[in-house]
Design a protein around this motif. Structure first.
Motif, mmCIF file in Angstrom:
data_model
loop_
_atom_site.group_PDB
_atom_site.id
_atom_site.type_symbol
_atom_site.label_atom_id
_atom_site.label_comp_id
_atom_site.label_asym_id
_atom_site.label_seq_id
_atom_site.Cartn_x
_atom_site.Cartn_y
_atom_site.Cartn_z
ATOM 1 N N VAL A 235 0.679 -1.318 0.098
ATOM 2 C CA VAL A 235 -0.038 -0.099 0.018
ATOM 3 C C VAL A 235 0.902 1.169 -0.180
ATOM 4 O O VAL A 235 1.753 1.308 0.995
ATOM 5 C CB VAL A 235 -1.074 -0.007 1.134
ATOM 6 N N LEU A 257 -10.325 -0.156 0.145
ATOM 7 C CA LEU A 257 -8.808 -0.943 0.116
ATOM 8 C C LEU A 257 -9.456 -2.316 0.532
ATOM 9 O O LEU A 257 -9.101 -3.355 -0.022
ATOM 10 C CB LEU A 257 -8.383 -0.401 1.540
ATOM 11 N N ALA A 260 -10.418 -4.024 -2.800
ATOM 12 C CA ALA A 260 -9.391 -4.094 -3.784
ATOM 13 C C ALA A 260 -8.850 -5.393 -3.308
ATOM 14 O O ALA A 260 -8.331 -6.454 -4.043
ATOM 15 C CB ALA A 260 -8.371 -3.001 -3.637
ATOM 16 N N ASN A 264 -8.982 -8.911 -5.923
ATOM 17 C CA ASN A 264 -7.632 -9.365 -6.716
ATOM 18 C C ASN A 264 -7.072 -10.275 -5.994
ATOM 19 O O ASN A 264 -6.798 -10.528 -4.826
ATOM 20 C CB ASN A 264 -7.115 -7.930 -6.739
ATOM 21 N N ILE A 274 -1.748 -0.986 -3.950
ATOM 22 C CA ILE A 274 -3.081 0.203 -4.010
ATOM 23 C C ILE A 274 -2.388 1.117 -3.584
ATOM 24 O O ILE A 274 -1.556 1.349 -2.709
ATOM 25 C CB ILE A 274 -3.865 -0.463 -2.551
ATOM 26 N N LYS A 275 -2.748 2.370 -4.196
ATOM 27 C CA LYS A 275 -2.105 3.795 -3.936
ATOM 28 C C LYS A 275 -3.265 4.327 -3.578
ATOM 29 O O LYS A 275 -4.368 4.550 -4.202
ATOM 30 C CB LYS A 275 -1.604 3.954 -5.524
ATOM 31 N N VAL A 285 -8.220 6.291 -4.808
ATOM 32 C CA VAL A 285 -7.760 4.999 -4.374
ATOM 33 C C VAL A 285 -7.681 4.045 -5.823
ATOM 34 O O VAL A 285 -8.514 3.940 -6.459
ATOM 35 C CB VAL A 285 -8.623 4.480 -3.532
ATOM 36 N N GLU A 286 -6.375 3.696 -5.862
ATOM 37 C CA GLU A 286 -6.075 2.988 -7.514
ATOM 38 C C GLU A 286 -5.363 1.767 -7.131
ATOM 39 O O GLU A 286 -4.548 1.620 -6.108
ATOM 40 C CB GLU A 286 -5.227 3.694 -8.156
ATOM 41 N N ASN A 287 -5.716 0.729 -7.653
ATOM 42 C CA ASN A 287 -4.940 -0.632 -7.502
ATOM 43 C C ASN A 287 -4.754 -1.374 -8.844
ATOM 44 O O ASN A 287 -5.785 -1.142 -9.775
ATOM 45 C CB ASN A 287 -5.815 -1.736 -6.519
ATOM 46 N N SER A 326 -6.318 -1.773 -14.124
ATOM 47 C CA SER A 326 -6.214 -0.947 -13.071
ATOM 48 C C SER A 326 -7.976 -0.793 -12.590
ATOM 49 O O SER A 326 -8.708 -0.845 -13.483
ATOM 50 C CB SER A 326 -5.421 0.320 -12.967
#
Length: 339
Positions: A235, A257, A260, A264, A274-275, A285-287, A326
């Protein structure tokens, strides 16, 4: 504007014909010129209706809280009468004295028209504008109730997921393994698990919480998951302190989160990344998307809950951007409570 014009036109027609009936005993005016008075009534009522809206807002239930109720009601009624007096001078007294100097208007008629104007203004204020304000207040109350319901549902969902037997089973398995392999990490894991529950309970029933509070929950949850998955989960954070006072719905970021991780796959060779970042008034929030060997059916309840809560809170939309590589969710950061 169209609503007020239509209402003023209908009210003017009704008032004019009532006055004609009282004066002549009939609803019909013999000549077309007699309907000029109808235009004056409309000209009086239209700005009166427009003026009523700011008066109603000024004396709303949440305004002037230190003023006694009786004094507030008298001041409110006096404001309505004062406005009617001004419009009476503009649309009745002034035209009769200066635009039609040959018209014979007795002082008694002037006093009567003034009294009728004040009564009409009060009548339409309390039975039209205040009724409209009451309905808006009811709608606002319903919106707040729905928002509180959505917030409580989100907290319940988050707690339910955390106490889910599968979650507890996996967490206790990790804890059991760590006790034999690394006692210090076992103690750390147990503390992180405790922090997650503490942060969830601290969220309370508020529709919005400062981002710093939400991030405390999210970081505790992320640390717990990183301890559990090891190198298979990473993370990354990029949230500047300047955004900490912004507001978000409680548990919203934590739920992203959780989604995600739930949907996945993750291995040490192909970790789930996870960003979490904040920029331009948005919390992102991106993964990376990676298929699981044991696919989990998605009910989309988490995302739908977040969308509904934001719908109640602001006109700014939540952006959900799925791509083959993504999955990105952008949550608006709010600067002040909207309820």
């Amino acid at each position: 504007m169209i609503r007020k014009m239509t209402l003023a036109a209908l009210a003017a027609v009704a008032v004019f014909h009532v006055a004609v009936f009282i004066e002549y005993g009939t609803l019909w005016v013999g000549t077309l010129a007699g309907y000029k008075e109808l235009l004056l009534v409309f000209a009086f009522l239209l700005p009166t209706f427009w003026a009523h809206a700011p008066i109603a807002r000024r004396f709303g239930t949440d305004r002037l809280p230190t003023l006694p109720a009786t004094a507030k009601a008298l001041l409110e009624g006096g404001s309505v009468v004062l406005v009617s007096l001004v419009f009476w001078v503009v649309f009745f007294s002034f035209p009769q004295h200066y635009l039609v100097p040959t018209a014979e208007v007795t002082p008694k008629a002037l006093r009567l028209s003034l009294a009728v104007s004040a009564v009409l203004s009060l009548f339409f204020y309390y039975f039209v504008e205040r009724e409209h304000s009451r309905q808006k207040l009811q709608q606002e109350g319903y919106r707040v109730t729905q928002l509180q319901k959505e917030t409580l549902q989100a907290q319940l969902e988050a707690l339910k997921n955390q106490v889910d037997p599968h979650f507890l089973f996996n967490s206790l398995n990790v804890l059991g393994s760590l006790i034999h392999l690394d006692a210090d990490r076992a103690v750390q894991f147990l503390g992180q698990l405790s922090d997650v529950y503490r942060a969830l309970l601290a969220a309370g029933a508020h529709p919005l919480v400062p981002l710093r509070s939400e991030m405390a929950l999210v970081r505790a949850y992320a640390q717990l998951m990183e301890t559990r998955f090891g190198a298979a989960l990473r993370v990354e954070w990029d949230v500047a302190p300047a955004w900490e006072d912004a507001l978000v719905p409680p548990t919203a970021v934590q739920m992203l989160l959780e989604n995600a991780i739930k949907h996945n796959g993750a291995t040490p060779r192909k970790p789930l990344v996870i960003k979490v970042s904040a920029a331009d008034g948005m919390l992102v929030v991106e993964n990376n998307r990676q298929s699981r060997t044991d696919a989990v059916a998605s009910t989309h309840l988490g995302l739908q809950n977040i969308l509904r809560r934001y719908h109640h809170l602001t006109d700014r939309p939540v952006a959900i951007v799925p791509t083959p590589a993504s999955f990105v969710v952008r949550l608006p950061l709010l600067t002040a409570p909207a309820v």
